[in-house]
Design an enzyme around this catalytic site. Sequence first.
Site, PDB file in Angstrom:
ATOM      1  N   LYS A  75      44.972  -1.668 -12.257  1.00  6.91           N
ATOM      2  CA  LYS A  75      44.963  -3.283 -12.211  1.00  6.91           C
ATOM      3  C   LYS A  75      45.007  -3.733 -13.638  1.00  6.91           C
ATOM      4  O   LYS A  75      44.394  -3.043 -14.564  1.00  6.91           O
ATOM      5  CB  LYS A  75      43.784  -3.683 -11.517  1.00  6.91           C
ATOM      6  CG  LYS A  75      43.351  -5.196 -11.373  1.00  6.91           C
ATOM      7  CD  LYS A  75      42.239  -5.635 -10.780  1.00  6.91           C
ATOM      8  CE  LYS A  75      42.057  -7.223 -10.496  1.00  6.91           C
ATOM      9  NZ  LYS A  75      40.641  -7.379  -9.939  1.00  6.91           N
ATOM     10  N   SER A 150      40.984 -10.467  -5.891  1.00  8.81           N
ATOM     11  CA  SER A 150      42.025 -10.536  -6.882  1.00  8.81           C
ATOM     12  C   SER A 150      42.833  -9.317  -7.243  1.00  8.81           C
ATOM     13  O   SER A 150      43.685  -9.415  -7.862  1.00  8.81           O
ATOM     14  CB  SER A 150      41.354 -10.957  -8.447  1.00  8.81           C
ATOM     15  OG  SER A 150      40.310  -9.768  -8.870  1.00  8.81           O
ATOM     16  N   SER A 174      36.731  -8.486  -4.589  1.00  2.00           N
ATOM     17  CA  SER A 174      37.987  -8.324  -5.017  1.00  2.00           C
ATOM     18  C   SER A 174      38.664  -6.806  -4.862  1.00  2.00           C
ATOM     19  O   SER A 174      40.018  -6.656  -5.147  1.00  2.00           O
ATOM     20  CB  SER A 174      38.417  -8.759  -6.511  1.00  2.00           C
ATOM     21  OG  SER A 174      38.327 -10.210  -6.883  1.00  2.00           O
TER      22      SER A 174
END
Length: 486
Positions: A75, A150, A174
């Site tokens: 990420k 996210s 997330s």
Amino acid sequence: MASIRELHQQLIKKERTAVEIAQEALDHISQLEPKLKSFLTVTPEKALQQAREVDAKIAQGEEIGPLAGIPIAIKDNMCTEGIRTTCGSRILENFIPPYESTVTSKLADAGAVFVGKTNMDEFAMGSSTENSAYQLTRNPWDLERVPGGSSGGSAAAVAAGECVVALGSDTGGSIRQPASFCGVIGLKPTYGLVSRYGLVAYASSLDQIGPFGRSVEDTAILLSAIAGYDPKDSTSLNVPIPDYSKSLKPNLKARGQLRIGVIKETFGEGLDPTVEAAVTTAVELLQELGAEISVVSCPRFRYGLPTYYIIAPSEASANLARYDGVKYGFRSEDADNLLEMYGKTRARGFGTEVKRRIMVGTYALSAGYYDAYYLKAQKVRTLIKEDFDRAFAQVDVLVCPTAPTTAFKAGEKTEDPLSMYLGDLMTIPVNLAGLPGMSIPCGYDEKGLPIGLQLIGRVLQESRLLEVAYAYEQATQWNLRFPKLA
């Protein structure tokens, strides 16, 4: 894409090389990215270099670990030395970290192959990956729908087979919510189990790095690699780290009594009937597998959402104050003085959702409102944790839906922030209490969209969660379904 165990066997038997596996992943990314847009940065040179190093070790007869030569995505809020790290924000568009995060350093030492940095909601603020400043990641099961957020880029990349496993971060759901939307495994560890050093902070008392995988075993292997004490992180827990993959047993009856509690407050109004039916069926199967099922109450569970949206923005308003255009990142050049430069830099560098949360957090911390909002939220946070403590006095594992709905269409909720926030209703309390939680696929709706079952454990009981998840996975094999795109 094969599993970690399958690829490891192919490598040590010299049936395939790490370079071949890496190139296959890179080719797949090249093929899918025009439609999927999971990655903000693809790193072919880095991946092939790491793969060559693994092949060299094998050629010299050295033993390699399970993650050596395995394609993995990171990420884009975890610092990678020499590789752009944007957090999905314009304000960090050209930021190249001069150091490596602890988790990526551990993975590099384990021989993992980094194929790229994945898209995300800006500074991890969002539930759909629509808040990225760069692009909209699509859900591989339906390209008109969001992958969740996210960590939507990481979840979509794993679901589409662009990598074997991936790292995400979870502040209020997330990892688990996008895992539910994309039909993969996502695990948020106990707060402090995985080092946050090198993770760009959103809300420091809530953020936690965790793994995505297509199977429980892959997720367990990745968790074992990244967990552990780190003196660079003041919140890191100094505890023994087991080999989580060794706790995986297909039969719950063999382990003795296992008590699972269904959180009654997570059912009822607002829960999609298809999701409720799938979760109920999953609970019935867990009972057949040997678990003792009961209904438990966490009466303050529903207060998790308002509590989170005071605490998290408050911490964000402090953490994001460092982005002022002075030390690094984007700087507005058309300012006549320092104060004007601060204002223009943040106005142009931050997106709408980030500005909204900074303003909410600054207000909650301001003189005259601190006691009424922030202090009150911290007290409710303690009550939520106490509810979990009482529940775990009765049961070993808690279950509930991961998200109240399946993946929604892109643009459907962008004009209604409150509706978007409600998507994290089931996951936020786990972060507030610092507990481990994971999402596993438990079915599909009539449109073929995945549904997630959330498992919640006591502090540092990741092994038990993985054990339950593995038994359920082996009995259902939902994880063997792939989106057509893959």
